[in-house]
Enzyme design. Structure first.
Site, PDB file in Angstrom:
ATOM      1  N   TRP A   1       2.170   6.803  12.318  1.00  0.00           N
ATOM      2  CA  TRP A   1       0.767   6.819  11.874  1.00  0.00           C
ATOM      3  C   TRP A   1       0.073   5.504  12.209  1.00  0.00           C
ATOM      4  CZ3 TRP A   1      -1.703   3.752   8.064  1.00  0.00           C
ATOM      5  CH2 TRP A   1      -3.090   4.063   7.931  1.00  0.00           C
TER       6      TRP A   1
ATOM      7  N   ARG B   1       0.138 -11.215  13.423  1.00  0.00           N
ATOM      8  CA  ARG B   1      -0.720 -10.418  12.537  1.00  0.00           C
ATOM      9  C   ARG B   1      -0.241 -10.337  11.091  1.00  0.00           C
ATOM     10  NH1 ARG B   1      -4.890  -8.889  11.632  1.00  0.00           N
ATOM     11  NH2 ARG B   1      -4.861  -6.624  11.597  1.00  0.00           N
TER      12      ARG B   1
ATOM     13  N   GLU C   1      -8.893 -11.224   9.955  1.00  0.00           N
ATOM     14  CA  GLU C   1      -9.440  -9.899   9.669  1.00  0.00           C
ATOM     15  C   GLU C   1     -10.133  -9.925   8.297  1.00  0.00           C
ATOM     16  OE1 GLU C   1      -6.512  -6.810   9.134  1.00  0.00           O
ATOM     17  OE2 GLU C   1      -7.914  -5.264   9.776  1.00  0.00           O
TER      18      GLU C   1
ATOM     19  N   ASN D   1       0.808  -1.216   0.000  1.00  0.00           N
ATOM     20  CA  ASN D   1       0.000   0.000   0.000  1.00  0.00           C
ATOM     21  C   ASN D   1       0.846   1.274   0.000  1.00  0.00           C
ATOM     22  OD1 ASN D   1      -2.358   1.466   0.052  1.00  0.00           O
ATOM     23  ND2 ASN D   1      -2.968   0.891   2.136  1.00  0.00           N
TER      24      ASN D   1
ATOM     25  N   HIS E   1      -2.439   0.860  16.469  1.00  0.00           N
ATOM     26  CA  HIS E   1      -1.723   1.370  15.297  1.00  0.00           C
ATOM     27  C   HIS E   1      -0.392   2.027  15.641  1.00  0.00           C
ATOM     28  CE1 HIS E   1      -1.921   2.344  10.922  1.00  0.00           C
ATOM     29  NE2 HIS E   1      -2.641   1.258  10.948  1.00  0.00           N
TER      30      HIS E   1
ATOM     31  N   TYR F   1      -6.957   7.356  12.915  1.00  0.00           N
ATOM     32  CA  TYR F   1      -6.911   6.096  12.176  1.00  0.00           C
ATOM     33  C   TYR F   1      -8.155   5.228  12.476  1.00  0.00           C
ATOM     34  CZ  TYR F   1      -6.202   1.267  11.226  1.00  0.00           C
ATOM     35  OH  TYR F   1      -6.419  -0.003  10.772  1.00  0.00           O
TER      36      TYR F   1
ATOM     37  N   ASP G   1      -7.272  -1.695  17.551  1.00  0.00           N
ATOM     38  CA  ASP G   1      -5.970  -1.482  16.921  1.00  0.00           C
ATOM     39  C   ASP G   1      -5.363  -0.177  17.420  1.00  0.00           C
ATOM     40  OD1 ASP G   1      -3.779  -1.326  15.236  1.00  0.00           O
ATOM     41  OD2 ASP G   1      -4.909  -1.774  13.402  1.00  0.00           O
TER      42      ASP G   1
ATOM     43  N   ARG H   1     -13.985  -5.378  15.490  1.00  0.00           N
ATOM     44  CA  ARG H   1     -12.963  -4.410  15.869  1.00  0.00           C
ATOM     45  C   ARG H   1     -13.636  -3.065  16.098  1.00  0.00           C
ATOM     46  NH1 ARG H   1      -7.929  -1.874  12.333  1.00  0.00           N
ATOM     47  NH2 ARG H   1      -9.547  -0.393  11.727  1.00  0.00           N
TER      48      ARG H   1
ATOM     49  N   HIS I   1     -14.791  -4.468  10.854  1.00  0.00           N
ATOM     50  CA  HIS I   1     -14.340  -3.175  11.374  1.00  0.00           C
ATOM     51  C   HIS I   1     -15.526  -2.270  11.660  1.00  0.00           C
ATOM     52  CE1 HIS I   1     -10.034  -3.053   9.489  1.00  0.00           C
ATOM     53  NE2 HIS I   1     -10.286  -4.203  10.063  1.00  0.00           N
TER      54      HIS I   1
ATOM     55  N   GLU J   1      -4.167  -4.579  19.405  1.00  0.00           N
ATOM     56  CA  GLU J   1      -3.230  -4.742  18.288  1.00  0.00           C
ATOM     57  C   GLU J   1      -2.231  -3.596  18.222  1.00  0.00           C
ATOM     58  OE1 GLU J   1      -5.326  -4.924  14.568  1.00  0.00           O
ATOM     59  OE2 GLU J   1      -3.531  -4.520  13.393  1.00  0.00           O
TER      60      GLU J   1
ATOM     61  N   GLU K   1       1.525  -6.718  11.495  1.00  0.00           N
ATOM     62  CA  GLU K   1       1.081  -6.484  10.112  1.00  0.00           C
ATOM     63  C   GLU K   1       2.168  -5.822   9.262  1.00  0.00           C
ATOM     64  OE1 GLU K   1      -2.362  -4.025  10.889  1.00  0.00           O
ATOM     65  OE2 GLU K   1      -1.325  -2.243  10.205  1.00  0.00           O
TER      66      GLU K   1
HETATM   67  O1  EZ4 Z   1      -3.462   0.454   8.391  1.00  0.00           O
HETATM   68  O2  EZ4 Z   1      -3.484  -2.100   5.900  1.00  0.00           O
HETATM   69  O3  EZ4 Z   1      -5.354  -3.749  11.118  1.00  0.00           O
HETATM   70  N1  EZ4 Z   1      -5.368  -3.172  10.064  1.00  0.00           N
HETATM   71  C1  EZ4 Z   1      -4.640  -2.093   9.753  1.00  0.00           C
HETATM   72  C2  EZ4 Z   1      -4.743  -1.577   8.351  1.00  0.00           C
HETATM   73  C3  EZ4 Z   1      -3.483  -0.854   7.900  1.00  0.00           C
HETATM   74  C4  EZ4 Z   1      -3.434  -0.798   6.400  1.00  0.00           C
HETATM   75  C5  EZ4 Z   1      -2.174  -0.110   5.885  1.00  0.00           C
HETATM   76  O4  EZ4 Z   1      -2.030  -0.331   4.521  1.00  0.00           O
HETATM   77  O5  EZ4 Z   1      -3.938  -1.578  10.596  1.00  0.00           O
HETATM   78  O6  EZ4 Z   1      -5.874  -0.735   8.241  1.00  0.00           O
HETATM   79 CO    CO Z   2      -3.625  -2.981  12.201  1.00  0.00          CO
END
Ligand code: EZ4
Ligand code: CO
Length: 411
Positions: free
Chosen positions: A411, A292, A348, A39, A221, A161, A219, A149, A124, A245, A271
């Site tokens: 981010w 993940r 997911e 991405n 993040h 996010y 999450d 989630r 989500h 997460e 991830e």
């Molecule tokens: O931000 O896949 O758990 N899922 C995530 C995703 C990531 C994106 C980034 O390309 O954290 O939404």
């Molecule tokens: Co994530």
């Protein structure tokens, strides 16, 4: 018995978003697909594949999956990294697709067969406030999701996010797509203290409304320091999360020791990882509960299978990454693994848009909260070249994040 690879195609298309797909064809006319989508950096992987990998594949025996994996991994000399590992993943998955088609079996049969009826999926839900979040959770429950989630806006932060806010024809949009087709990355803002104060109140409200049974995930993040993550994990304990997460940016695996010492909230991470070495301490010291990684970003089925087998020895389960930036090819690969492995945890699932589904025709199903890869030979995905041709590559970026004073933040 051998099957020589005769054609290597790198397919770039942008139906609802950008996807990079590898298609291999053998001398007996069998084709295999692999997902190589990274991405926001898509063309780097496309170039890696077409400029540096395609010439090495022509003439190789498509059945020698492990040998080809080692040839590309060790042969590059420069190891690891998301671009390299996404490229290797695409080759690996395409070769598994070919082998399963030649065998006339759905891929999971080659991985040991089905260990369960289907893979429990989580959806989500998000909201700009608690009522909108409740609506989103209800909408997911109505679609059959059995695990959810929860992401929410935070007072004092303008753009967070995981919160879907763009309206669509049907009303509120409950899916979340972070990459934007803008010339420069969108800038979001962040305040960890505001987030830490607000989030437990949201989970309290959700538990009060939906009861104790519904598995809830969240999450973080990569946004907290270890001590902040420890504090959040502790604060969320009364709400019995399925997992928290990416509580810290996990380049520093040792950081998770501190989090683990302070909380029994289950932890999921990985991830953005791309090899087993990103998990070495985390798995050996049992600092996490769920792996993940995506098949697409971790060197494919062969490599993720090894990570998950290692994790299984420590009672750590799978939670394979499945956002919309994993193509239906990458998603199908995940589902075949999910069905076969013993230590499956959860999958997911963010459904793709209609245009994406026109390009990637798929046999996988979502029914009663469970995903199943289907029973067609191979991965169960076909690529429609005519549909793909209508969607030219469009640059898109993931957002960046700044603290209120302008400091760049994870981010
Ligand atoms: O931000 O896949 O758990 N899922 C995530 C995703 C990531 C994106 C980034 O390309 O954290 O939404
Ligand atoms: Co994530």
């Amino acid at each position: 018995m051998s099957s020589r690879i005769t054609e290597v195609e790198v397919l770039v298309t942008s139906p609802d978003r950008n996807f990079v797909t590898l298609r291999l064809t053998t001398d007996d006319g069998v084709t295999g697909l692999g997902d190589a989508t990274l991405n926001g950096r898509e063309l780097a992987v496309a170039s890696y594949l077409s400029d540096h990998v395609a010439p090495l594949l022509v003439g190789r025996d498509a059945h020698n999956i492990e040998d080809t994996w080692q040839y590309l991994y060790r042969g590059a000399y420069w190891r690891r990294g998301p671009v390299t590992m996404a490229a290797i993943a695409a080759v690996d998955v395409a070769l598994w697709d070919i082998k399963a088609k030649v065998a006339g079996l759905p891929l999971y049969q080659l991985l040991g067969g089905a260990s369960r009826a289907g893979a429990l999926a989580y959806g989500h839900a998000s909201g700009r406030d608690v009522p909108e979040l409740f609506d989103s959770i209800r909408a997911h429950l109505e679609k059959g999701y059995r695990a959810i989630r929860v992401q929410t806006a935070v007072p004092g932060i303008d753009a967070v996010y995981g919160v879907a806010a763009q309206p669509t024809a049907e009303g509120a949009r409950y899916d979340y797509e972070p990459a934007q087709r803008t010339a420069l990355p969108v800038e979001e803002d962040w305040d960890t203290r505001a987030y830490l104060r607000h989030l437990p109140t949201v989970f309290e409200a959700v538990r009060n409304e939906f009861g104790p049974e519904l598995p809830l995930l969240h999450d973080g993040h990569h946004r907290m320091t270890p001590i902040q993550a420890a504090k959040l994990g502790k604060a969320l304990e009364p709400y019995d999360l399925f997992w928290l997460e990416d509580c810290t940016p996990a380049e520093n695996q040792d950081a998770l020791r501190l989090v683990r010492q302070h909380t029994t909230t289950p932890l999921a991470i990985g991830e953005i990882f791309n090899t087993v070495w990103d998990y070495q301490t985390l798995i050996r010291e049992q600092l996490i509960d769920y792996v993940r990684s995506a098949v697409t970003h971790t060197g494919g089925i062969s490599a993720l299978r090894k990570i998950l087998d290692y994790a299984a020895q420590y009672q750590i389960k799978s939670g394979i990454h499945g956002p919309t930036d994993i193509s239906p090819v990458g998603m199908a690969a995940a589902l075949h693994l999910d069905l076969a492995i013993h230590n499956f945890g959860i999958q997911e699932y963010m459904p793709h848009g209609e245009r994406t589904n026109e390009v990637f025709r798929q046999s996988f199903t979502f029914d009663g909260g469970l995903l199943h890869p289907g029973t067609e030979p191979g991965l169960g995905i076909t690529y429609d070249d005519d549909a793909a041709a209508g969607f030219a590559y469009t640059p898109a970026y993931l957002p960046v994040n700044r603290l209120k004073d302008g400091t760049m933040h994870d981010w």
